[in-house]
Design a protein around this motif. Structure first.
Motif, mmCIF file in Angstrom:
data_model
loop_
_atom_site.group_PDB
_atom_site.id
_atom_site.type_symbol
_atom_site.label_atom_id
_atom_site.label_comp_id
_atom_site.label_asym_id
_atom_site.label_seq_id
_atom_site.Cartn_x
_atom_site.Cartn_y
_atom_site.Cartn_z
ATOM 1 N N LYS A 247 0.824 -1.195 0.000
ATOM 2 C CA LYS A 247 0.000 0.000 0.000
ATOM 3 C C LYS A 247 0.868 1.259 0.000
ATOM 4 O O LYS A 247 1.736 1.416 0.845
ATOM 5 C CB LYS A 247 -0.918 0.003 1.217
ATOM 6 N N GLY A 248 0.654 2.142 -0.982
ATOM 7 C CA GLY A 248 1.369 3.412 -1.053
ATOM 8 C C GLY A 248 2.789 3.296 -1.558
ATOM 9 O O GLY A 248 3.555 4.239 -1.470
ATOM 10 N N GLU A 249 3.172 2.159 -2.123
ATOM 11 C CA GLU A 249 4.557 1.961 -2.524
ATOM 12 C C GLU A 249 4.651 1.811 -4.037
ATOM 13 O O GLU A 249 3.795 1.218 -4.664
ATOM 14 C CB GLU A 249 5.070 0.684 -1.853
ATOM 15 N N ARG A 250 5.686 2.366 -4.625
ATOM 16 C CA ARG A 250 5.935 2.205 -6.050
ATOM 17 C C ARG A 250 6.733 0.929 -6.259
ATOM 18 O O ARG A 250 7.505 0.527 -5.416
ATOM 19 C CB ARG A 250 6.751 3.368 -6.598
ATOM 20 N N CYS A 251 6.556 0.335 -7.410
ATOM 21 C CA CYS A 251 7.296 -0.879 -7.717
ATOM 22 C C CYS A 251 8.615 -0.535 -8.376
ATOM 23 O O CYS A 251 8.654 0.149 -9.383
ATOM 24 C CB CYS A 251 6.486 -1.780 -8.634
ATOM 25 N N TYR A 252 9.705 -0.998 -7.818
ATOM 26 C CA TYR A 252 11.029 -0.827 -8.402
ATOM 27 C C TYR A 252 11.581 -2.184 -8.835
ATOM 28 O O TYR A 252 12.766 -2.381 -8.914
ATOM 29 C CB TYR A 252 11.991 -0.188 -7.394
ATOM 30 N N ASN A 253 10.678 -3.140 -9.107
ATOM 31 C CA ASN A 253 11.090 -4.491 -9.448
ATOM 32 C C ASN A 253 11.768 -4.506 -10.804
ATOM 33 O O ASN A 253 11.163 -4.260 -11.825
ATOM 34 C CB ASN A 253 9.868 -5.415 -9.446
ATOM 35 N N LEU A 254 13.069 -4.800 -10.821
ATOM 36 C CA LEU A 254 13.826 -4.795 -12.060
ATOM 37 C C LEU A 254 13.880 -6.160 -12.718
ATOM 38 O O LEU A 254 14.511 -6.312 -13.752
ATOM 39 C CB LEU A 254 15.245 -4.284 -11.793
ATOM 40 N N HIS A 255 13.219 -7.156 -12.140
ATOM 41 C CA HIS A 255 13.228 -8.475 -12.741
ATOM 42 C C HIS A 255 12.243 -8.555 -13.901
ATOM 43 O O HIS A 255 12.281 -9.486 -14.685
ATOM 44 C CB HIS A 255 12.909 -9.550 -11.700
ATOM 45 N N MET A 256 11.352 -7.587 -14.011
ATOM 46 C CA MET A 256 10.420 -7.547 -15.131
ATOM 47 C C MET A 256 11.189 -7.138 -16.382
ATOM 48 O O MET A 256 12.142 -6.382 -16.314
ATOM 49 C CB MET A 256 9.313 -6.516 -14.852
ATOM 50 N N LYS A 257 10.777 -7.659 -17.523
ATOM 51 C CA LYS A 257 11.415 -7.242 -18.759
ATOM 52 C C LYS A 257 11.048 -5.795 -19.014
ATOM 53 O O LYS A 257 9.886 -5.410 -18.918
ATOM 54 C CB LYS A 257 10.959 -8.135 -19.915
ATOM 55 N N GLN A 258 12.051 -4.984 -19.325
ATOM 56 C CA GLN A 258 11.841 -3.563 -19.521
ATOM 57 C C GLN A 258 12.542 -3.120 -20.793
ATOM 58 O O GLN A 258 13.573 -3.665 -21.165
ATOM 59 C CB GLN A 258 12.430 -2.754 -18.364
ATOM 60 N N SER A 259 11.964 -2.102 -21.416
ATOM 61 C CA SER A 259 12.654 -1.494 -22.541
ATOM 62 C C SER A 259 13.792 -0.643 -21.989
ATOM 63 O O SER A 259 13.858 -0.372 -20.796
ATOM 64 C CB SER A 259 11.683 -0.619 -23.337
ATOM 65 N N SER A 260 14.701 -0.226 -22.867
ATOM 66 C CA SER A 260 15.821 0.609 -22.427
ATOM 67 C C SER A 260 15.337 1.877 -21.758
ATOM 68 O O SER A 260 15.877 2.286 -20.745
ATOM 69 C CB SER A 260 16.709 0.964 -23.622
ATOM 70 N N SER A 261 14.305 2.506 -22.319
ATOM 71 C CA SER A 261 13.825 3.755 -21.719
ATOM 72 C C SER A 261 13.256 3.517 -20.327
ATOM 73 O O SER A 261 13.419 4.344 -19.442
ATOM 74 C CB SER A 261 12.799 4.438 -22.619
ATOM 75 N N ASN A 262 12.597 2.378 -20.106
ATOM 76 C CA ASN A 262 12.085 2.070 -18.771
ATOM 77 C C ASN A 262 13.223 1.819 -17.791
ATOM 78 O O ASN A 262 13.139 2.184 -16.630
ATOM 79 C CB ASN A 262 11.150 0.862 -18.804
ATOM 80 N N LYS A 263 14.291 1.180 -18.255
ATOM 81 C CA LYS A 263 15.448 0.950 -17.389
ATOM 82 C C LYS A 263 16.097 2.266 -17.015
ATOM 83 O O LYS A 263 16.482 2.473 -15.876
ATOM 84 C CB LYS A 263 16.460 0.029 -18.073
ATOM 85 N N TYR A 264 16.214 3.173 -17.995
ATOM 86 C CA TYR A 264 16.772 4.498 -17.714
ATOM 87 C C TYR A 264 15.896 5.225 -16.707
ATOM 88 O O TYR A 264 16.387 5.845 -15.771
ATOM 89 C CB TYR A 264 16.884 5.345 -18.978
ATOM 90 N N SER A 265 14.595 5.156 -16.920
ATOM 91 C CA SER A 265 13.655 5.833 -16.028
ATOM 92 C C SER A 265 13.782 5.308 -14.605
ATOM 93 O O SER A 265 13.844 6.085 -13.651
ATOM 94 C CB SER A 265 12.230 5.625 -16.546
ATOM 95 N N THR A 266 13.849 3.988 -14.458
ATOM 96 C CA THR A 266 13.988 3.384 -13.131
ATOM 97 C C THR A 266 15.307 3.796 -12.490
ATOM 98 O O THR A 266 15.349 4.184 -11.323
ATOM 99 C CB THR A 266 13.914 1.846 -13.224
ATOM 100 N N PHE A 267 16.374 3.731 -13.263
ATOM 101 C CA PHE A 267 17.697 4.089 -12.745
ATOM 102 C C PHE A 267 17.730 5.545 -12.294
ATOM 103 O O PHE A 267 18.132 5.851 -11.177
ATOM 104 C CB PHE A 267 18.754 3.832 -13.821
ATOM 105 N N PHE A 268 17.302 6.464 -13.163
ATOM 106 C CA PHE A 268 17.374 7.884 -12.822
ATOM 107 C C PHE A 268 16.355 8.284 -11.766
ATOM 108 O O PHE A 268 16.595 9.216 -11.001
ATOM 109 C CB PHE A 268 17.265 8.755 -14.077
ATOM 110 N N ARG A 269 15.241 7.577 -11.667
ATOM 111 C CA ARG A 269 14.279 7.855 -10.592
ATOM 112 C C ARG A 269 14.955 7.589 -9.251
ATOM 113 O O ARG A 269 14.748 8.307 -8.285
ATOM 114 C CB ARG A 269 13.029 6.992 -10.766
ATOM 115 N N ASN A 270 15.791 6.553 -9.192
ATOM 116 C CA ASN A 270 16.521 6.255 -7.963
ATOM 117 C C ASN A 270 17.517 7.346 -7.613
ATOM 118 O O ASN A 270 17.858 7.525 -6.451
ATOM 119 C CB ASN A 270 17.249 4.911 -8.081
ATOM 120 N N LEU A 271 18.009 8.072 -8.596
ATOM 121 C CA LEU A 271 18.985 9.139 -8.338
ATOM 122 C C LEU A 271 18.326 10.505 -8.166
ATOM 123 O O LEU A 271 18.985 11.444 -7.737
ATOM 124 C CB LEU A 271 19.989 9.216 -9.496
ATOM 125 N N SER A 272 17.049 10.622 -8.519
ATOM 126 C CA SER A 272 16.412 11.943 -8.539
ATOM 127 C C SER A 272 15.983 12.456 -7.163
ATOM 128 O O SER A 272 15.775 13.648 -6.987
ATOM 129 C CB SER A 272 15.202 11.932 -9.477
#
Length: 125
Positions: free
Chosen positions: A8-33
């Motif tokens: 509840k109230g949590e975003r998913c940062y699960n990287l085991h899902m297949k992701q496009s390059s842009s989604n991987k970039y988004s996940t990575f930079f969201r962690n740094l933002s």
């Protein structure tokens, strides 16, 4: 395929899902933002031996639960590594990948961003 587990109230940062390059970039930079996560990385960059959640919390003057939550995304993205020392978990920067990335960011920011005013509104700079 692995499905994300949502709390509840949590975003998913699960990287085991297949992701496009842009989604991987988004996940990575969201962690740094996040300012808190950036502060954690800054501290860990200068502490090669790593720090516990308690030590990070004291350095940042922030509740342990907030630091712990911030570390979760960083750990899932392998930005930080965790080692158990007795009952404590010691967090350190992923030296193989993140230390060089942060050095490049520092160099870039020094050359291209240092004369910019990012924190004020209506600034003429």
């Amino acid at each position: 395929s692995t499905f994300p587990v949502f709390r509840k109230g949590e975003r998913c940062y699960n990287l085991h899902m297949k992701q496009s390059s842009s989604n991987k970039y988004s996940t990575f930079f969201r962690n740094l933002s996040s300012t808190l996560r950036a502060d954690i990385l800054s501290i860990l960059k200068s502490k090669s031996e790593g720090l516990s959640v308690n030590e990070l919390s004291e350095s940042l003057k922030i509740e342990q639960s907030k630091v712990s939550h911030a570390l979760t995304g960083l750990r899932q993205c392998k930005i930080v590594e965790v080692n158990k020392l007795g009952k404590q978990r010691i967090y350190s920067l992923n030296k193989k990948t993140m230390f060089p990335i942060l050095q490049i960011i520092d160099k870039h920011a020094k050359e291209y961003c240092s004369d910019k005013c990012w924190n004020c509104v209506g600034c003429s700079q």
